[in-house]
Design a protein around this motif. Structure first.
Motif, PDB file in Angstrom:
ATOM      1  N   MET A 231      14.459  -6.341   9.898  1.00  0.00           N
ATOM      2  CA  MET A 231      14.332  -6.223   8.415  1.00  0.00           C
ATOM      3  C   MET A 231      13.062  -5.657   8.005  1.00  0.00           C
ATOM      4  SD  MET A 231      16.753  -9.217   7.471  1.00  0.00           S
ATOM      5  CE  MET A 231      17.449  -8.822   5.704  1.00  0.00           C
ATOM      6  N   GLN A 232      12.027  -5.439   8.839  1.00  0.00           N
ATOM      7  CA  GLN A 232      10.695  -5.168   8.554  1.00  0.00           C
ATOM      8  C   GLN A 232      10.729  -3.579   8.002  1.00  0.00           C
ATOM      9  OE1 GLN A 232       8.155  -3.969  12.063  1.00  0.00           O
ATOM     10  NE2 GLN A 232       9.677  -4.995  12.918  1.00  0.00           N
ATOM     11  N   SER A 238      22.493  -0.187  10.766  1.00  0.00           N
ATOM     12  CA  SER A 238      23.614  -0.908  11.140  1.00  0.00           C
ATOM     13  C   SER A 238      23.309  -2.237  11.553  1.00  0.00           C
ATOM     14  CB  SER A 238      24.075   0.019  12.405  1.00  0.00           C
ATOM     15  OG  SER A 238      23.378  -0.186  13.590  1.00  0.00           O
ATOM     16  N   LEU A 239      21.949  -2.973  11.565  1.00  0.00           N
ATOM     17  CA  LEU A 239      21.993  -4.096  11.984  1.00  0.00           C
ATOM     18  C   LEU A 239      21.548  -4.872  10.470  1.00  0.00           C
ATOM     19  CD1 LEU A 239      19.975  -3.881  15.062  1.00  0.00           C
ATOM     20  CD2 LEU A 239      21.893  -5.606  14.747  1.00  0.00           C
ATOM     21  N   ALA A 252      21.514  -8.645  10.705  1.00  0.00           N
ATOM     22  CA  ALA A 252      20.338  -9.471  10.555  1.00  0.00           C
ATOM     23  C   ALA A 252      20.053 -10.462   9.737  1.00  0.00           C
ATOM     24  CB  ALA A 252      19.235  -8.346  10.411  1.00  0.00           C
ATOM     25  N   GLU A 253      20.755 -10.397   8.477  1.00  0.00           N
ATOM     26  CA  GLU A 253      20.507 -11.327   7.531  1.00  0.00           C
ATOM     27  C   GLU A 253      21.564 -12.787   8.009  1.00  0.00           C
ATOM     28  OE1 GLU A 253      20.741  -9.585   3.364  1.00  0.00           O
ATOM     29  OE2 GLU A 253      22.342 -11.001   3.650  1.00  0.00           O
ATOM     30  N   PHE A 260      21.390  -9.010  17.480  1.00  0.00           N
ATOM     31  CA  PHE A 260      21.468  -7.789  18.329  1.00  0.00           C
ATOM     32  C   PHE A 260      22.715  -8.199  19.013  1.00  0.00           C
ATOM     33  CE2 PHE A 260      20.767  -5.267  22.066  1.00  0.00           C
ATOM     34  CZ  PHE A 260      20.301  -3.996  21.318  1.00  0.00           C
ATOM     35  N   THR A 261      22.730  -9.414  19.561  1.00  0.00           N
ATOM     36  CA  THR A 261      23.864  -9.785  20.591  1.00  0.00           C
ATOM     37  C   THR A 261      25.079  -9.816  19.808  1.00  0.00           C
ATOM     38  OG1 THR A 261      22.260 -11.200  21.855  1.00  0.00           O
ATOM     39  CG2 THR A 261      24.523 -11.331  22.250  1.00  0.00           C
ATOM     40  N   MET A 262      24.953 -10.483  18.488  1.00  0.00           N
ATOM     41  CA  MET A 262      26.281 -10.508  17.739  1.00  0.00           C
ATOM     42  C   MET A 262      27.004  -9.083  17.564  1.00  0.00           C
ATOM     43  SD  MET A 262      26.870 -13.717  17.443  1.00  0.00           S
ATOM     44  CE  MET A 262      28.070 -14.047  16.297  1.00  0.00           C
ATOM     45  N   LYS A 263      26.004  -8.138  17.398  1.00  0.00           N
ATOM     46  CA  LYS A 263      26.310  -6.958  17.017  1.00  0.00           C
ATOM     47  C   LYS A 263      26.921  -6.161  18.343  1.00  0.00           C
ATOM     48  CE  LYS A 263      25.776  -2.300  15.002  1.00  0.00           C
ATOM     49  NZ  LYS A 263      25.141  -1.133  15.522  1.00  0.00           N
TER      50      LYS A 263
END
Ligand code: PLP
Lengths: 436, 270
Positions: A231-232, A238-239, A252-253, A260-263
């Motif tokens: 989020m920087q 897409s994340l 990310a939230e 990353f793995t979840m996506k």
């Protein structure tokens, strides 16, 4: 007061699995199934909505594969992992999770031939382009970064020329540009190096190699470090933005250090489907159980082979970071303190012809397109793995016509040397024996 | 979702559904050094089943702005501020560890606002090991390693995460290290160490209360959780077997099932 969390050798045997949750089965059971019963409609909905953890369909996740994923995450010091059907599948999935059409990658020029082709020829079809930089050209990585660059990719010990990338410095370059560093750590395994300790953000492996170790099974994995802050900046929408494919979820939230793995699982596994079979996951775990002892022997044998080759009259040059004349000798000591891996590149006197004769006349060493088997393997890259490349590309990738690539196995060292003697003898008189 | 409390931006996860002022509000309060993310296997269920959910990041934590609050009392008042800020006049609270201290203090201060309390891995007081406290206040990563060791039971130490592919210890460790250790964990540990009003606050409570405890909890031991529950009128207690302090992740399904039953019963959707 010191933490009593389990250490590396223990984790290789135990991480990710508790027998008492599996009917007391001491070994990890092989869940040879495609799908999993839902308790009721509410349970089904809960799994699809990511309200609860669990398995739905083995393309997305499988309990046996899940143990492997946790085990490798534990060994690498990562937050999460997702296993794939091969190392190439892991690299592709990782890049597709990160990049959109129109994005750009900066990659080390010394990468596995398949990876080079993916980056150079295949990904441009998806609108993703790559600039290659020589692994020792740390500044070059900086210069190659553009507005749309989404990651730096490299192998720590470049395949096949054994050039070492200065991972800590390249990591700083990536982070200053607000992008992650992705490392293919196949050659090191977490036993020799944990790239997250040196600034990497995503690690990929071909588990097919030293991790599984026995030349029996194809597998790959992506491991997430969990430190990179997606989020920087707004480079990774897409994340970070609401994802249409999952009720407007922001990975990310919602998932932070495992976003990353979840996506990769929710999108990539769902839509591309490069899942690992439970049998192969189990085979890989058999290998990982002995990772430490095997790697120690691989490295010890490799160092003896380096000494032997350096002293040999038929050898023009030897490249291995354990050799004091290797340009990355000092850096390797720092990044790879436990051993410099078991990949050796050497030049045979007499060039291509001698190389061919050598390969054709060793018997114990197997001539094949793999590395990281328990058995000693040899290949002549210019005529095999990298044969699609023209002369100039070969040179840029750190290859030459006289190069033999050796993956040192864990046989008795004297037997390997004796076998090589036969090869060298034949190479001296190639005309007589080359085409036997 | 983002909103302001005392002019500082606050982040809260709404559990994957849009925040809806017409649904009963459940507020989840994380433990020392953590963030809203530790609640993901509870919040999404309630959000998808008729509740409005806020899994908060305390000030200075996770995605919330500002500095960490330095006392449990301040945090309790801040929770009251959150309820006001999102336009509600009542809420149910779910706390974990330090979040339990905050929840009981808040419920004792604002009895008309707080409708039910669910306490996980709680205790009436959480005195800190001096060495651990010093390490956290010095931003020594060893504090996080020790915390991960103490906070996890067999599931954490061996693995077997309910979400495939996730590894408890390193995920927890990265969550805590997403901010400077001394600014979050250090401040939180000191706030726990300093808080002495737990049992007094507990005695004042008169609302449906649930305690979920774990038999292998090494942060807030089972007997300490039980002692807190004994101070709360009519408190319901569940003990999860073979589980550590991070029951909300280590045994997420069991935790959710207990919480679900309690909330649906005591704080139904009308
Ligand atoms: C360094 C490296 N990365 C990736 C791969 C690809 O892995 P796989 O063959 O498992 O697809 C290989 C070898 O093939 C490799 O050597």
């Amino acid at each position: 007061m010191d933490p009593k969390t389990y250490k590396f050798d223990t984790l290789s045997l135990h991480a990710g699995y508790q027998p008492d949750k599996n009917g007391g089965s001491r070994q990890v059971p092989i869940y040879q199934t495609t799908s999993y019963l839902f308790d009721d409609v509410d349970h089904a909905a809960a799994l699809f909505n990511l309200e609860r953890g669990g398995h739905i369909y083995s393309r997305i996740s499988n309990p046996t594969v899940g143990v492997l994923e946790e085990r490798v995450a534990a060994l690498e010091g990562g937050t999460a992992a997702i296993a794939t059907s091969s190392g190439m599948a892991a690299i592709f999935l990782a890049i597709m999770t990160l990049c959109e059409s129109g994005d750009h990658i900066v990659a080390s020029s010394q990468v596995y031939g398949g990876t080079a082709n993916l980056l150079r020829l295949t990904l441009p079809k998806f609108g993703i382009n790559t600039t290659f930089v020589k692994p020792r050209d740390t500044e070059g990585f900086q210069k190659a970064i553009k507005e749309n660059t989404k990651c730096i990719f490299g192998e720590l010990l470049g395949n096949p020329g054994n050039e070492l990338m200065n991972m800590p410095e390249v990591a700083d370059i990536a982070h200053n540009a607000g992008i992650p560093l992705m490392i293919d750590s196949t050659y090191q395994t977490p036993y020799l190096c944990k790239p997250f300790d040196f600034g990497a953000d995503i690690v990929v492996h071909s588990l097919t190699k030293w991790m599984a170790g026995h030349g029996s099974s194809m597998a790959g994995i992506i491991v997430e470090g969990g430190k990179f802050n997606w989020m920087q900046n707004d480079k990774f929408p897409s994340l970070t933005k609401e994802y249409e494919g999952y009720h407007g979820l922001s990975f990310a939230e919602e998932f932070g250090p495992v976003a990353f793995t979840m996506k990769a699982r929710a999108e990539g596994m769902r839509d591309f489907g490069p899942c690992l079979s439970p049998q192969n996951a189990w085979n890989v775990m058999q290998g990982i159980e002995t990772l430490s002892v095997r790697m120690e022997k691989h490295c010890a044998n490799a160092e003896k082979m380096v000494e032997y080759l350096m002293a040999h009259e038929s050898v023009a040059w030897v490249s291995h970071p354990s050799a004091p004349d290797h340009p990355d000798y000092e850096l390797a000591k720092k990044i790879l303190p436990k051993g410099r891996g078991s990949m050796i590149a050497f030049g045979i006197k007499g060039g291509k012809e001698a190389g061919t004769a050598f390969i054709n006349n060793v018997k114990l060493a197997s001539h094949l397109a793999n590395v990281g088997d328990t058995r000693t393997l040899v290949i002549h890259p210019a005529s095999a793995t990298h044969s699609q490349m023209d002369e100039a590309t070969l040179k840029f990738a750190g290859l030459s016509q006289d190069m033999i690539r050796l993956s040192v196995g864990i046989e008795d060292i004297d037997d390997i040397k004796n076998d090589f003697e036969d090869g060298f003898r034949a190479a001296k008189k190639p005309k007589l024996v080359a085409n036997k | 979702m983002k909103f302001n409390v005392s002019n500082e931006e606050v982040f809260a996860s709404t559990g994957g559904r849009p925040f809806d002022k017409n649904k009963p509000l459940i507020i989840f309060i994380h433990g020392s050094g953590l963030t809203h993310m530790c609640w993901v296997l509870q919040t999404r269920y309630f959000a998808f089943h008729g509740y409005s959910v806020l899994a908060l990041d305390l000030p200075g934590h996770g995605l919330s702005a500002g500095k960490s609050l330095t006392s449990v009392e301040e945090m309790a008042d801040w929770i009251n501020g959150v309820i006001d800020a999102v336009g509600f006049n009542q809420a149910s609270l779910v706390g974990h560890s330090q979040g339990c201290l905050v929840a009981i203090e808040c419920a004792s201060r604002y009895p008309n606002k707080i409708k039910t309390l669910s306490l996980m891995g709680g205790a009436g007081a959480i005195p800190m090991n001096p060495e651990l406290l010093a390490l956290a206040e010095n931003s020594d990563p060893k504090a996080v390693d020790l915390m991960m060791d103490f906070a996890h039971g067999p599931s954490g130490h061996f693995g077997g995460h309910p979400v495939p592919g996730l590894y408890h210890l390193n995920t927890g460790s990265m969550l805590v290290q997403s901010k400077e250790i001394k600014d979050t964990l250090g401040v939180d540990f000191r706030a726990c160490e300093n808080y002495t009003n737990g049992f007094e606050a507990a005695k004042k409570l008169d609302l449906p209360t649930l305690s979920i405890l774990a038999d292998k909890d090494r942060m807030c031991r089972l007997k300490d959780g039980q002692k807190l529950a004994d101070h709360i009128k009519g408190s319901e207690v569940h003990v999860i077997k073979n589980c550590g302090h991070m029951m909300l992740l280590e045994e997420a399904d069991q935790t959710l099932a207990i919480l679900k039953k309690f909330i649906l019963d005591k704080y139904p959707i009308i």
